[in-house]
Design an enzyme around this catalytic site. Structure first.
Site, short mmCIF file in Angstrom:
data_model
loop_
_atom_site.label_atom_id
_atom_site.label_comp_id
_atom_site.label_asym_id
_atom_site.label_seq_id
_atom_site.Cartn_x
_atom_site.Cartn_y
_atom_site.Cartn_z
N TYR A 1 -2.22 -0.98 10.57
CA TYR A 1 -2.26 -1.24 9.13
C TYR A 1 -1.00 -0.68 8.47
O TYR A 1 -0.35 -1.35 7.67
CB TYR A 1 -3.51 -0.61 8.50
CG TYR A 1 -3.62 -0.84 7.01
CD1 TYR A 1 -4.05 -2.06 6.51
CD2 TYR A 1 -3.29 0.16 6.10
CE1 TYR A 1 -4.14 -2.28 5.14
CE2 TYR A 1 -3.38 -0.04 4.74
CZ TYR A 1 -3.81 -1.27 4.26
OH TYR A 1 -3.90 -1.48 2.90
N SER B 1 0.86 -1.18 0.00
CA SER B 1 0.00 0.00 0.00
C SER B 1 0.89 1.22 0.00
O SER B 1 2.06 1.16 0.39
CB SER B 1 -0.88 0.01 1.25
OG SER B 1 -1.52 1.26 1.42
#
Length: 263
Positions: free
Chosen positions: A145, A132
């Site tokens: 995350y 990401s």
């Protein structure tokens, strides 16, 4: 080409699976939800649904052994499966921490570790780990995350150093926000406002096109979409004070974008 995609029941994984099959590849679509896979890909002879718990090293080892027994070498492994639970430091639920580290980090490590030996033996193969843009931006509010995606980036680059001498490429693919169920979980969540602070959300099809296009062709160490976010992310990663100086403004902009059509 034989391609294995994890998290293939929906979102990015499903888009990659569909595009790869349409492009003439043979695809092993793996997900914990076998019923969803079978329903989604019923009748498509190019796609083989398999149940897989990516957090289980044993499950990965069993799957790798099946491929060897079937003489079905996996040419490309695309680790997509991932989860997100928001929350700042000091308010983190242990169950959420375990889930994100197990799926996002251990899933990538176990998958790479299970399929690498056969690729090394053949002196060919490509492992693409979907991280990401959060691997570069240390995003407060989605703290664990971000930590998990930093770990995926670190592992991918280190694994590339291990495997590239054997003819096996490893790529860290870092997309910005993507229009999936994961993004919808963040909409309206103040902790996740930074997700909505820049540009627009990508579509799963755009991500699939990038992975099956330039990433497969060029086999880069890292590939970010959009490239400008990757460049800015590396700058902020090198100078975290610069990043933190913009947080208040970015959070405000992100909250304003919760209802934007761009996301």
């Amino acid at each position: 080409m034989n391609i294995l995609v994890t998290g293939a029941a929906n979102g990015i994984g499903a888009a990659i699976t569909e595009a790869a099959a349409s492009g003439g590849h043979s695809v092993v679509a793996a997900d914990l939800d076998l019923a969803a896979l079978e329903t989604r890909w019923q009748g498509n002879k190019s796609i083989t649904p398999v149940a897989l718990d990516v957090t289980s090293a044993e499950a990965w080892a069993d799957l790798a052994q099946q491929f060897e027994q079937q003489r079905r070498p996996i040419d490309v492994l695309i680790n997509v499966a991932g989860v997100l639970r928001s929350g700042p430091a000091g308010e983190l639920a242990a169950t959420d921490v375990h889930l994100m580290i197990d799926v996002n980090v251990k899933g990538v490590i176990f998958g790479t570790n299970a399929l690498a030996p056969a690729m090394i033996k053949r002196k060919a193969g490509h492992i693409i780990n979907v991280g990401s843009i959060a691997a570069l931006f240390p995003t407060p509010g989605t703290t664990v995350y971000a930590a998990s995606k930093f770990a995926v980036r670190g592992f991918s680059l280190a694994a590339a150093g291990d495997l590239r001498p054997h003819g096996v490429a490893v790529t860290l693919f870092g997309p910005g926000p993507v229009r999936t169920a994961m993004l919808e979980l963040q909409r309206g969540d103040a902790n996740a406002a930074l997700t909505f602070s820049r540009g627009r959300a990508l579509t799963p099809d755009e991500v699939a096109a990038a992975i099956l296009g330039p990433v497969l062709k060029k086999r880069p160490l890292e590939y970010y979409v959009p490239w400008s976010d990757g460049l800015l992310g590396k700058l902020c990663n090198s100078f975290p004070k610069l990043f933190f100086s913009q947080l208040k403004r970015a959070r405000k902009r992100g909250a304003e974008n919760f209802g934007s059509d761009a996301f």
